[in-house]
Structure formats: C-alpha cells, structure tokens
Enzyme design. Structure first.
Site, PDB file in Angstrom:
ATOM      1  N   LYS A  82       0.863  -1.184   0.000  1.00 10.63           N
ATOM      2  CA  LYS A  82       0.000   0.000   0.000  1.00 10.63           C
ATOM      3  C   LYS A  82       0.897   1.230   0.000  1.00 10.63           C
ATOM      4  CE  LYS A  82      -3.847   1.870   2.790  1.00 10.63           C
ATOM      5  NZ  LYS A  82      -4.729   1.580   3.962  1.00 10.63           N
ATOM      6  N   SER A 157      -9.454   1.377   3.187  1.00 14.68           N
ATOM      7  CA  SER A 157      -8.671   2.210   2.309  1.00 14.68           C
ATOM      8  C   SER A 157      -7.582   1.452   1.535  1.00 14.68           C
ATOM      9  CB  SER A 157      -7.985   3.315   3.114  1.00 14.68           C
ATOM     10  OG  SER A 157      -7.088   2.757   4.061  1.00 14.68           O
ATOM     11  N   SER A 181      -9.630  -1.122   7.255  1.00 16.16           N
ATOM     12  CA  SER A 181      -9.068  -0.882   5.919  1.00 16.16           C
ATOM     13  C   SER A 181      -8.276  -2.047   5.336  1.00 16.16           C
ATOM     14  CB  SER A 181      -8.178   0.365   5.941  1.00 16.16           C
ATOM     15  OG  SER A 181      -8.951   1.522   6.048  1.00 16.16           O
TER      16      SER A 181
END
Lengths: 465, 68
Positions: A82, A157, A181
């Site tokens: 990420k 996210s 997330s």
C-alpha cells in the site's frame, strides 16, 4: 500452467516452486509484471510499478539461491505495498496529491523486514487518500476497481492491495487498518486480510491516519500465506513508540487444520441489529458458523456490554487524531485534498477536546468489557461487512450505509482480527467472515481461519479479468 | 458568543473559523448532518461512562486487550 494460474497460486506454493528450482524468482517476477501490464489499466490497483527494482530483487534472489542460500519462504516472492509504507528512493504518496513527489530516504521497518526475508518489491498500491474517505471515479487520482466487477468498489482504504491480490497482480500485499481498511477490502475482493494486535507489527515509516488505531498487516489469498507474511513483519521495533515486546510464535506451525475445542462467541443481537445487513451476508455467515461447528468449534451466543458505543469511540478518536496530523495542510493546502477525504474528515473539526477524552474513557471501559467476554470464549465471529461491495455510483450517491461497524470494534480494542472468504452474493460479489481473538493470540485466530479454509473452497474462486 | 452546544450553521462557522479552516456555506451545510450524528453518538457514550473511568485506565486493563 498458464500465467494466470501461476500468479494466482498461494505464496506457500510459489515458495515451493522457487525453492525446488522449478521456477526462478526472475521468471515469476516477469509473469507478474506481464499480468500487471495486461490488466492494471482496468483495475488501477498500482500507483507505481517498480519494474526495475523488482527485476533487480529477483536477480539477487536467484543468485543467492544458486549459491545455496535461501532467506526463507518469502525468498523471491513478488509482493506489493500500500502506498503509505515508506520505500527508500521510491515515491510514497499516501494516495494524495499533497505527497505526490514525496520520496522517502528510508524504508519503513516492515519494508526492510520483507526485503530481508528475500521478497521482491513489485510496486506501490492504490489507496484512499491518507487511508480515509470514499473514492469517486472523477478523482484526480483515479481509484482502484474491484476485479470481480469494475463497477464496484474494492473497499478501502487498502483498495489497491485488495484488488491486486485478488486479481493475481502480486503474490501478496501489505495494507493498513484503522477502522477496517485491511479487512473490508479483503471481504469485498474475496481474499484474506489480517489486522494484527496493536503493537505487534511496526508502524515506523508508515504514514499515519490515527496513531492509536493504526495497524499494518498482510493481505493474501490464503490464511497460510498470511501466517508467512506475519512471521516476517511481526516483532518489536524501537522506532515505533507503541511497539510491543512480546514473544513471536511460529505462526505457520499453529495451522494444524483443526479447530476442535476453540470456543467461538457470536454477538448475535449486535450483528442482527445492524442496519442494512444484507440477507446474503447473514446467510453466508450462518452457514460458516455451521461449518465451524462441524469442525469441532464450540459455539455460543454472547453479549458484549458497550459494543453499541464502539463506533462512537473509534470514529471520534480516529477523526480527531487525523485532523491533528493534517492540521496545517488542511488550513494551507486544502485544494490538494480529495473530495472523499474532506467529506470524511471535516466533521472532526467540530470535535472538542472533551469529546476526545470521553472517547478515550469509553475505550478503556470497552476494552475491559471485551477482556471479560474473552475469558469465556476464545474468539468472536461476525460478518466482516454488513453488505457486499457497493458500486461506485452507490458510493457517489451516498446510498451506501455505514457498513464497517463489525471491523471497527477491534480497532478500538486493538485485538487481532482476520477476514476470510465465506461465500458470494447472488451478483457474484464476495462475502467475508471475521474472526477476532485475544490480544497477541494471532495463532488461535489463524488456526480457526485455516481450518475453515481447508474445509471450504471459497478461496479457490478467482475473478475473470 | 453562540452556545457551542447548539450546532447551528452559524455556530459551526465560528468553530471552523476558530480552527483556522475556511468552509463555504455549502460545505458547512454538507457537514452539519455528520456533526449532529457524532454529537448524538457521543452523548449516548457519555451517559454510559461512570466517574471512575479515566483515559489512563487503558494502561492498566487487567488481562485486557490493550495489555502489553
């Protein structure tokens, strides 16, 4: 074996192929890079593909293996991060135009640990801006899409992490989880996601959303893969103020295939009172409980006093800490933030110091309540999300209700919490089962998840790209 | 000074200005619902808290989830 079949294998199997010299790290990396080039223009799961770095990492892995040196099961395995995990010399944006040209000088601790374990870095993955907000298709940075249907969101996210792992665009990924997330995208994309215990995995070099709620963890195609990644990244880090000094067990060794004797608590009234709970999600959840029962788990219904306040506790703390981190740029560079970020964070401008303190008091109370419950059961089972992935249109029209309340409970308490695939809805969108355990008892959570996975075939389904 | 417990748009404007964050009337109107919802959630939480509950208790939960 086709490229698709190869790139969708669990990393436990990829590791065997590499260690037995049936495939080289360079060949495997080449297969992933080809697949990214072929499909990621539709999925947009990567912000940055580090092809040269990946090839260099893979060559190093091959040379070492030829010399008889293996760094372990992640040796030569292509992974992605990420885009909030710092990577030395490689842009790390937090998914924001604010940090568009930010190039860290140092790796995050977890980046270094994966590298030391022999992993190959394929690139940096799309995310909701600064790990919060809602995606819009017309955002300046286009959002990742769900590989099961590109009309649907992949969750957030850690959106790119969920999409890339599900689509076989990397062997596994790291995500971060402040209010679901990791686990939300795992459920929406049909993969495995673990939020480890707060303090188990270092956050040093990870862009923060909320210091006291942020967790980093693995996103993979199987529970055994999650155990491998966790083994590489868990452990004390003096550079993380909240890092815990605890013994690190052999996670893979805990995966016995048996769930016999594990006491599973089901907060039935909390689950069924959740507004917007989809019938397909509840049906899949109930079926998964039946499977766990047949596997020897001991089921009981539980009440968790104070759980109705978990949302207020988590949300107040998260948003207040986020506004504190972004205080100056919110005043001076507001135009660089996305609409989704601002919509989510703005209400916290109106939180008072006493709001935050009461939320922390509530957190203490709720942690005590949860601890008491966990003297009677070993884990707690809930659906991961109340629904399957909404479409981008639903997100934009605001018709998608609050749906992460089962996840957020375990950010407030810091407990380990694992999402695993447990079914599909009538539209073919994946559903997740959430298993949450006592602090630092990842082994129990992983053991139960692995036993369920071995008894079912949900994780063997992959999206057609 | 308006009563800060009454979350009217003028009050929100004052608070935003005080925080140094400029919001248009449309932005304020858009955020009002979420602010009201947060207020209601926090009011319910406050009502559930007992006096002995303090933030530092998080460092001393017996066998608690936040234990180290």
């Amino acid at each position: 074996m086709t490229t698709a079949e190869l790139t969708l294998l669990p990393i436990t199997q990829l590791a065997q192929l590499i260690q037995s010299h049936e495939i080289s790290a360079s060949e495997l990396t080449h297969a992933y890079v080809d697949r990214i080039e072929a499909h990621d223009h539709n999925l947009r799961s990567y912000l940055t593909v580090t092809t040269d770095r990946a090839r260099s990492d893979a060559r190093r892995a091959d040379v070492e293996l030829a010399q008889g040196r293996s760094r372990g099961p992640l040796h030569g395995i292509p992974l992605a991060l990420k885009d909030l995990f710092d990577t030395a010399g490689i842009r790390t944006t937090g998914g924001s135009r604010l940090f568009w040209d930010r190039v860290p000088a140092q790796d995050a601790t977890v980046t270094s640990r994966l590298s030391a374990a022999g992993a190959v870095l394929l690139g940096k993955l799309m995310m909701h801006e600064f790990a919060i907000g809602s995606p819009y298709l017309d955002d300046a940075i286009p959002p990742a899409r769900n590989p099961w249907s590109i009309e649907h969101v992949p969750g957030g996210s850690s959106s790119g992490s969920g999409a890339a792992v599900a689509a076989g665009l990397c062997g596994a990924a790291l995500g971060s989880d402040t209010g679901g997330s990791i686990r939300g995208p795992a459920a929406y994309c049909g993969i495995v996601g673990l939020k480890p215990t707060y303090g188990l995995v270092s956050r040093a070099g990870v862009l923060p959303l909320s210091w006291s709620l942020d967790h980093a963890g693995p996103m993979t195609r199987t529970v055994a893969d999650t155990a491998l990644i966790l083994q590489a990244i868990a452990g004390y880090d003096p550079d993380d103020a909240a890092s815990a000094q605890v013994p690190i067990p052999a996670y893979s060794r805990a995966l016995s295939g048996s769930s016999r004797g594990i006491r599973v608590g089901v907060p039935r009234s909390f689950i069924e009172s959740a507004g917007g709970l989809e019938p397909a999600v509840l049906a899949a959840f109930n079926e998964s409980l039946q499977t766990l029962r047949e596997l020897g788990a001991e089921m009981s219904e539980i009440e968790i006093p104070g759980i109705e306040h978990a949302e207020a506790i988590q949300s107040t703390i998260m948003l207040a800490e986020a506004v504190a981190y972004h205080e100056q740029p919110l005043k001076e560079q507001k135009a660089l933030y996305s609409r989704g970020f601002l919509e989510r964070v703005r209400p916290a401008i109106f939180h008072s110091a006493t709001d935050y303190i009461h939320a922390q008091r509530g957190r203490t109370m709720f942690c005590r309540s949860m601890s008491e419950v966990l003297t009677r059961v070993d884990v707690i089972a809930t659906p991961t999300m109340i629904r399957t992935a909404p479409t981008f249109r639903e997100e934009a029209e605001g018709r998608s209700p609050l749906r992460g309340q089962f996840n957020r409970v375990f950010n407030a308490t810091g407990q380990p919490s694992l999402s695993i695939p447990c079914g599909f809805d009538p539209k073919g969108m994946p559903i997740g089962l959430l298993i949450s355990g006592r602090a630092f008892e990842e082994t129990t959570v992983l053991r139960l998840g692995d036993a369920y996975e071995r008894a079912t075939e949900w994780h063997l389904n992959h999206p057609e790209l | 000074m308006p009563d800060p417990h009454e979350q009217t748009l003028p009050v929100l404007q004052v608070i935003a200005d005080w925080a140094g964050i400029s919001l248009s009337d449309d932005e304020l109107a858009a955020v009002a619902g979420a602010v009201e919802n947060n207020r209601a959630q926090l009011a319910a939480l406050r009502a559930a808290l007992v006096d002995s509950e303090e933030p530092a208790g998080v460092f001393n939960t017996p066998a608690g989830a936040m234990d180290r």
